[in-house]
Design a protein around this motif. Structure first.
Motif, PDB file in Angstrom:
ATOM      1  N   MET A   1       0.824  -1.235   0.109  1.00  0.00           N
ATOM      2  CA  MET A   1       0.200   0.122   0.059  1.00  0.00           C
ATOM      3  C   MET A   1       0.884   1.185  -0.044  1.00  0.00           C
ATOM      4  O   MET A   1       0.566   2.106  -0.602  1.00  0.00           O
ATOM      5  N   ALA A   2       1.959   1.104   0.810  1.00  0.00           N
ATOM      6  CA  ALA A   2       2.981   2.226   0.872  1.00  0.00           C
ATOM      7  C   ALA A   2       3.641   2.510  -0.568  1.00  0.00           C
ATOM      8  O   ALA A   2       3.741   3.655  -0.901  1.00  0.00           O
ATOM      9  N   GLY A   3       3.771   1.713  -1.242  1.00  0.00           N
ATOM     10  CA  GLY A   3       4.420   1.717  -2.353  1.00  0.00           C
ATOM     11  C   GLY A   3       3.567   2.199  -3.476  1.00  0.00           C
ATOM     12  O   GLY A   3       3.932   3.031  -4.385  1.00  0.00           O
ATOM     13  N   GLY A   4       2.315   1.682  -3.436  1.00  0.00           N
ATOM     14  CA  GLY A   4       1.223   2.443  -4.314  1.00  0.00           C
ATOM     15  C   GLY A   4       0.921   3.980  -3.928  1.00  0.00           C
ATOM     16  O   GLY A   4       0.965   4.665  -4.857  1.00  0.00           O
ATOM     17  N   ALA A   5       1.127   4.407  -2.757  1.00  0.00           N
ATOM     18  CA  ALA A   5       0.925   5.574  -2.475  1.00  0.00           C
ATOM     19  C   ALA A   5       2.028   6.608  -2.934  1.00  0.00           C
ATOM     20  O   ALA A   5       2.054   7.647  -3.372  1.00  0.00           O
ATOM     21  N   ARG A   6       3.564   6.115  -2.795  1.00  0.00           N
ATOM     22  CA  ARG A   6       4.613   6.780  -3.146  1.00  0.00           C
ATOM     23  C   ARG A   6       4.621   6.702  -5.179  1.00  0.00           C
ATOM     24  O   ARG A   6       5.023   7.844  -5.336  1.00  0.00           O
ATOM     25  N   GLU A   7       4.136   5.929  -5.482  1.00  0.00           N
ATOM     26  CA  GLU A   7       4.077   5.963  -6.866  1.00  0.00           C
ATOM     27  C   GLU A   7       3.118   7.005  -7.278  1.00  0.00           C
ATOM     28  O   GLU A   7       3.375   7.880  -8.298  1.00  0.00           O
ATOM     29  N   LEU A   8       1.984   7.103  -6.607  1.00  0.00           N
ATOM     30  CA  LEU A   8       0.732   8.024  -6.862  1.00  0.00           C
ATOM     31  C   LEU A   8       1.478   9.207  -6.752  1.00  0.00           C
ATOM     32  O   LEU A   8       1.259  10.460  -7.549  1.00  0.00           O
ATOM     33  N   ALA A   9       2.092   9.716  -5.531  1.00  0.00           N
ATOM     34  CA  ALA A   9       2.692  10.982  -5.336  1.00  0.00           C
ATOM     35  C   ALA A   9       3.671  11.441  -6.343  1.00  0.00           C
ATOM     36  O   ALA A   9       3.767  12.409  -6.620  1.00  0.00           O
ATOM     37  N   GLY A  10       4.590  10.366  -6.488  1.00  0.00           N
ATOM     38  CA  GLY A  10       5.691  10.699  -7.696  1.00  0.00           C
ATOM     39  C   GLY A  10       4.870  11.009  -9.036  1.00  0.00           C
ATOM     40  O   GLY A  10       5.516  11.984  -9.755  1.00  0.00           O
ATOM     41  N   TYR A  11       3.837  10.340  -9.405  1.00  0.00           N
ATOM     42  CA  TYR A  11       3.108  10.359 -10.597  1.00  0.00           C
ATOM     43  C   TYR A  11       2.572  12.029 -10.809  1.00  0.00           C
ATOM     44  O   TYR A  11       2.706  12.676 -11.677  1.00  0.00           O
ATOM     45  N   LEU A  12       2.141  12.228  -9.559  1.00  0.00           N
ATOM     46  CA  LEU A  12       1.214  13.415  -9.481  1.00  0.00           C
ATOM     47  C   LEU A  12       2.314  14.808  -9.532  1.00  0.00           C
ATOM     48  O   LEU A  12       2.179  15.909 -10.219  1.00  0.00           O
ATOM     49  N   ALA A  13       3.485  14.633  -8.779  1.00  0.00           N
ATOM     50  CA  ALA A  13       4.578  15.677  -8.907  1.00  0.00           C
ATOM     51  C   ALA A  13       5.272  15.610 -10.334  1.00  0.00           C
ATOM     52  O   ALA A  13       5.399  16.598 -10.907  1.00  0.00           O
ATOM     53  N   LEU A 183       9.088   7.339  -8.434  1.00  0.00           N
ATOM     54  CA  LEU A 183       8.745   6.386  -9.486  1.00  0.00           C
ATOM     55  C   LEU A 183       9.894   5.274  -9.669  1.00  0.00           C
ATOM     56  O   LEU A 183       9.567   4.088  -9.649  1.00  0.00           O
ATOM     57  N   CYS A 184      11.140   5.566  -9.499  1.00  0.00           N
ATOM     58  CA  CYS A 184      12.212   5.066  -9.617  1.00  0.00           C
ATOM     59  C   CYS A 184      12.307   3.858  -8.319  1.00  0.00           C
ATOM     60  O   CYS A 184      13.000   2.674  -8.619  1.00  0.00           O
ATOM     61  N   CYS A 185      11.674   4.483  -7.214  1.00  0.00           N
ATOM     62  CA  CYS A 185      11.860   3.622  -6.182  1.00  0.00           C
ATOM     63  C   CYS A 185      10.916   2.249  -6.176  1.00  0.00           C
ATOM     64  O   CYS A 185      10.718   1.431  -5.103  1.00  0.00           O
ATOM     65  N   SER A 186      10.168   2.247  -7.153  1.00  0.00           N
ATOM     66  CA  SER A 186       9.350   1.187  -7.399  1.00  0.00           C
ATOM     67  C   SER A 186      10.057  -0.142  -7.941  1.00  0.00           C
ATOM     68  O   SER A 186       9.255  -1.200  -8.092  1.00  0.00           O
ATOM     69  N   TRP A 187      11.448  -0.330  -8.229  1.00  0.00           N
ATOM     70  CA  TRP A 187      11.878  -1.330  -8.511  1.00  0.00           C
ATOM     71  C   TRP A 187      11.974  -2.482  -7.383  1.00  0.00           C
ATOM     72  O   TRP A 187      12.032  -2.544  -6.511  1.00  0.00           O
ATOM     73  N   PRO A 188      11.623  -3.811  -8.106  1.00  0.00           N
ATOM     74  CA  PRO A 188      11.196  -4.895  -7.122  1.00  0.00           C
ATOM     75  C   PRO A 188      12.378  -5.234  -6.430  1.00  0.00           C
ATOM     76  O   PRO A 188      13.589  -5.280  -6.823  1.00  0.00           O
ATOM     77  N   ALA A 189      12.537  -5.399  -4.937  1.00  0.00           N
ATOM     78  CA  ALA A 189      13.507  -5.633  -4.175  1.00  0.00           C
ATOM     79  C   ALA A 189      13.963  -7.295  -4.688  1.00  0.00           C
ATOM     80  O   ALA A 189      13.358  -8.153  -4.537  1.00  0.00           O
ATOM     81  N   LYS A 190      15.305  -7.502  -4.347  1.00  0.00           N
ATOM     82  CA  LYS A 190      15.910  -8.583  -4.547  1.00  0.00           C
ATOM     83  C   LYS A 190      15.530  -9.893  -3.525  1.00  0.00           C
ATOM     84  O   LYS A 190      15.165 -10.856  -3.841  1.00  0.00           O
TER      85      LYS A 190
END
Length: 210
Positions: A1-13, A183-190
Motif C-alpha cells: 500500500m505504501a508503494g502505491g501511495a509513493r508511486e501516486l505521489a511521484g506521478y502527480l509531482a 517512481l524509480c523506487c518501484s523497482w522490486p527488491a531482490k
C-alpha cells in the motif's frame, strides 16, 4: 500500500512538473528589460522568450511578434528550444508509461514484477525530462547573466534580466526530478524475489526427501 501511495505521489509531482515545463516553454518572459539604475529611460517593458518577443506599453497594451527566422537566432535560444521540446516529449511518454506501470491501475496486474519495471521506466523518462528542462533554463539564465554583467556601453536599465518563465522552469525541473525519483523506487527488491523463489522451490525439495 505504501508503494502505491509513493508511486501516486511521484506521478502527480511529475505530471505537475511536465505541465509547468509546458507553460515555461510557451511563456515569452524568459528575459525582461531591467529597471535597475538611477532612472528608467523608457516606459515600454520588453519581454523575450523562446518563440516570441513582446513589448508592454505603459497603458497596459501588449504587442507580441514571433521570431522571424530560426537560423538567425542566437545559439543559446536554439539550444534551449531543442532541450525544451525534448523535455516535453520525454515527459509525455513518461506520463503514458507510468500509468501502465503504477500499482493503482489494472493494466498488467497479473505480472507485478514487469509492472514495477514499467513504472521505473516511466520514472527514468521523467528524470531525463527534468534534466533537459534544467539544462535549458540554466543555459538561458547563464547567457542573460553574462550579457547583464559584461562591459558594454548599454546602460544597466536598458539591459535584460531573469524573467518569470525561468523560475517556472526551475520549479518544473525540480518537480519532474522528484516525481521521477519516487517512481524509480518501484523497482522490486531482490529479497522479495528471493523469497518467491524459495517458496516455489521448497515443495519440490520436500517431495524428493520423501
Amino acid at each position: 500500500m505504501a508503494g502505491g501511495a509513493r508511486e501516486l505521489a511521484g506521478y502527480l509531482a511529475a505530471l505537475a512538473g511536465w505541465m509547468a515545463a509546458l507553460a515555461a516553454a510557451v511563456l515569452p518572459q524568459w528575459r525582461q528589460s531591467s529597471y535597475a539604475g538611477d532612472a528608467i529611460i523608457t516606459a515600454v517593458g520588453l519581454h523575450e522568450g523562446l518563440w516570441m518577443s513582446c513589448a508592454a506599453q505603459s497603458t497596459g497594451q501588449v504587442q507580441c511578434r514571433l521570431h522571424d527566422s530560426l537560423l538567425s537566432l542566437e545559439v543559446h535560444i536554439q539550444t534551449s528550444r531543442a532541450l525544451m521540446v525534448i523535455s516535453l516529449l520525454l515527459g509525455f511518454f513518461g506520463i503514458i508509461v507510468s500509468v501502465v506501470g503504477m500499482k493503482c491501475t489494472k493494466v498488467g496486474e497479473e505480472d507485478p514484477v514487469t509492472k514495477s519495471r514499467i513504472a521505473v521506466a516511466g520514472g527514468v523518462l521523467f528524470v531525463l525530462s527534468g534534466l533537459c528542462t534544467l539544462a535549458a533554463v540554466s543555459l538561458y539564465a547563464t547567457q542573460v547573466t553574462y550579457e547583464f554583467f559584461r562591459e558594454s556601453t548599454i546602460p544597466i536599465n536598458a539591459r535584460y534580466e531573469f524573467g518569470s518563465a525561468l523560475f517556472v522552469g526551475w520549479g518544473a525541473a525540480s518537480l519532474s526530478l522528484l516525481g521521477g525519483s519516487l517512481l524509480c523506487c518501484s523497482w522490486p527488491a531482490k529479497e522479495r524475489r528471493g523469497q518467491q523463489y524459495h517458496r516455489q522451490s521448497q515443495p519440490s525439495t520436500a517431495r524428493e526427501y520423501v
